[in-house]
Design an enzyme around this catalytic site. Sequence first.
Site, PDB file in Angstrom:
ATOM      1  N   LYS A 100       0.810  -1.223   0.000  1.00 33.65           N
ATOM      2  CA  LYS A 100       0.000   0.000   0.000  1.00 33.65           C
ATOM      3  C   LYS A 100       0.848   1.280   0.000  1.00 33.65           C
ATOM      4  O   LYS A 100       0.412   2.312  -0.492  1.00 33.65           O
ATOM      5  CB  LYS A 100      -0.967   0.007   1.180  1.00 33.65           C
ATOM      6  CG  LYS A 100      -2.165  -0.924   0.977  1.00 33.65           C
ATOM      7  CD  LYS A 100      -3.222  -0.704   2.053  1.00 33.65           C
ATOM      8  CE  LYS A 100      -4.470  -1.519   1.782  1.00 33.65           C
ATOM      9  NZ  LYS A 100      -4.286  -2.950   2.127  1.00 33.65           N
ATOM     10  N   GLU A 122     -10.905   7.347   4.352  1.00 33.34           N
ATOM     11  CA  GLU A 122     -11.558   6.466   5.303  1.00 33.34           C
ATOM     12  C   GLU A 122     -10.739   5.187   5.349  1.00 33.34           C
ATOM     13  O   GLU A 122      -9.985   4.875   4.426  1.00 33.34           O
ATOM     14  CB  GLU A 122     -12.997   6.171   4.865  1.00 33.34           C
ATOM     15  CG  GLU A 122     -13.161   5.036   3.876  1.00 33.34           C
ATOM     16  CD  GLU A 122     -12.613   5.315   2.493  1.00 33.34           C
ATOM     17  OE1 GLU A 122     -12.417   6.505   2.160  1.00 33.34           O
ATOM     18  OE2 GLU A 122     -12.368   4.350   1.757  1.00 33.34           O
ATOM     19  N   SER A 389       1.788  -9.770  -0.972  1.00 33.12           N
ATOM     20  CA  SER A 389       1.459  -8.347  -0.855  1.00 33.12           C
ATOM     21  C   SER A 389       1.815  -7.741   0.496  1.00 33.12           C
ATOM     22  O   SER A 389       1.997  -6.527   0.589  1.00 33.12           O
ATOM     23  CB  SER A 389      -0.027  -8.139  -1.147  1.00 33.12           C
ATOM     24  OG  SER A 389      -0.826  -8.977  -0.326  1.00 33.12           O
TER      25      SER A 389
END
Length: 405
Positions: A100, A122, A389
Amino acid sequence: MTNTATVAPSAQYLADEHGYFGEYGGAALPPHLVEPIAEVARAYAEASADPSFHEELQALLSRYVGRPSLLYFAENLSAHLGGARVYLKREDLNHTGAHKINHTLGQALLAKRMGKRTLIAETGAGQHGVALATAAALTGLNCEVHMGAIDVAKQHPNVVRMELLGATVVAVDEGGQSLKEAVDSAFATYAANPEEYFFAIGSVVGPHPYPSMVRDFQSVVGREARAQVLEAEGRLPDALIASVGGGSNALGLFTAFLDDPEVRLIGVEPGGEGLTGDRHAATMTLGTPGTLHGMHTRVLQTAAGEPSPVHSIASGLDYPGIGPQHVRLQEQGRGEYVSVSDAETLAAFQLLTRVEGIIPALESSHAIAHAVRLAPTLPADAVLVVNLSGRGDKDVDYVAERLAR
Ligand SMILES: *Cc1c(COP(=O)(O)O)cnc(C)c1O
């Protein structure tokens, strides 16, 4: 060693000027958000055509994130499974422990370029919030993260991390006090002051330009992997495997291989406790066309058109929608989508940990679980690349508790 030069995929794999991948995508927005989001689209189009923007991002990716991430030949896992040679793209080794950070840094740089002072978002499980708060701390921006009050209580360690990183966490106690209310609250705050805020999205979802922009920021993963596998094997892999929540780590890996039709692209979604009830988040398998979070896509929804409650053992995958490009890739016959259950995921988490000494995130364990199925069916000279990931340190308490039950 790794070539990170941008090679754009052919036009059939890009959105049109309105952000549509075939029928999917677009920008379905209330009138007051049309202009602020259009401003983001214009700014991103301009930035992505500017070599200095790419240089600045690439410098952060190498100096700060630690890119290129390794492409690791999992020799023990491959021997254990019998069949294909399995490689792991080690996004778990990035600073903050997951992919991310690639797209939060990209969005932070764009926000600065646009003269915005505060990143707003959010978050549900808190992973996006922590990656965003990290990017904000590094780039000197403020950060405001809206979370449902229930999630604030459940995700206490991530709330602490965000606050230590300087972010303001806003607990939303309206309605179900969960992700949906947090989205509404963050968008309302943004719409009231778009001069101050840049809205940062955590996957390849939302209105145009976010699905394309987040994909572009993640596509460094596949560019590196393509060069690395060519160097290691002298040829392209037979298949790529990645977990799919919104779909950003998957598109990050897939994009550099879109125009290589001999490479299968396999997205793995959460089958949860089984596809017959509602304890899953298998949007590609069971969703229907709908509009969610500003995009036209496939959605798990009730008869009344409300997003369904979803479940996954991996909190980063329990999303009732999917990035619109994935729906298009399946229609184009390019992407394949499968699901694995919570139980298979847990077994894959334990297997990788034991045979390779690598603790994977439960999200990434979905991709491992599909490799566990697929590798033994392939010949010994076949090559699989699995996107690891993120790292699983965040999940060990939960896994220990599940295993004790
Ligand atoms: C958030 C997350 C995912 C799911 O998000 P995508 O946008 O589908 O990639 C997968 N793996 C990890 C480690 C995550 O943190």
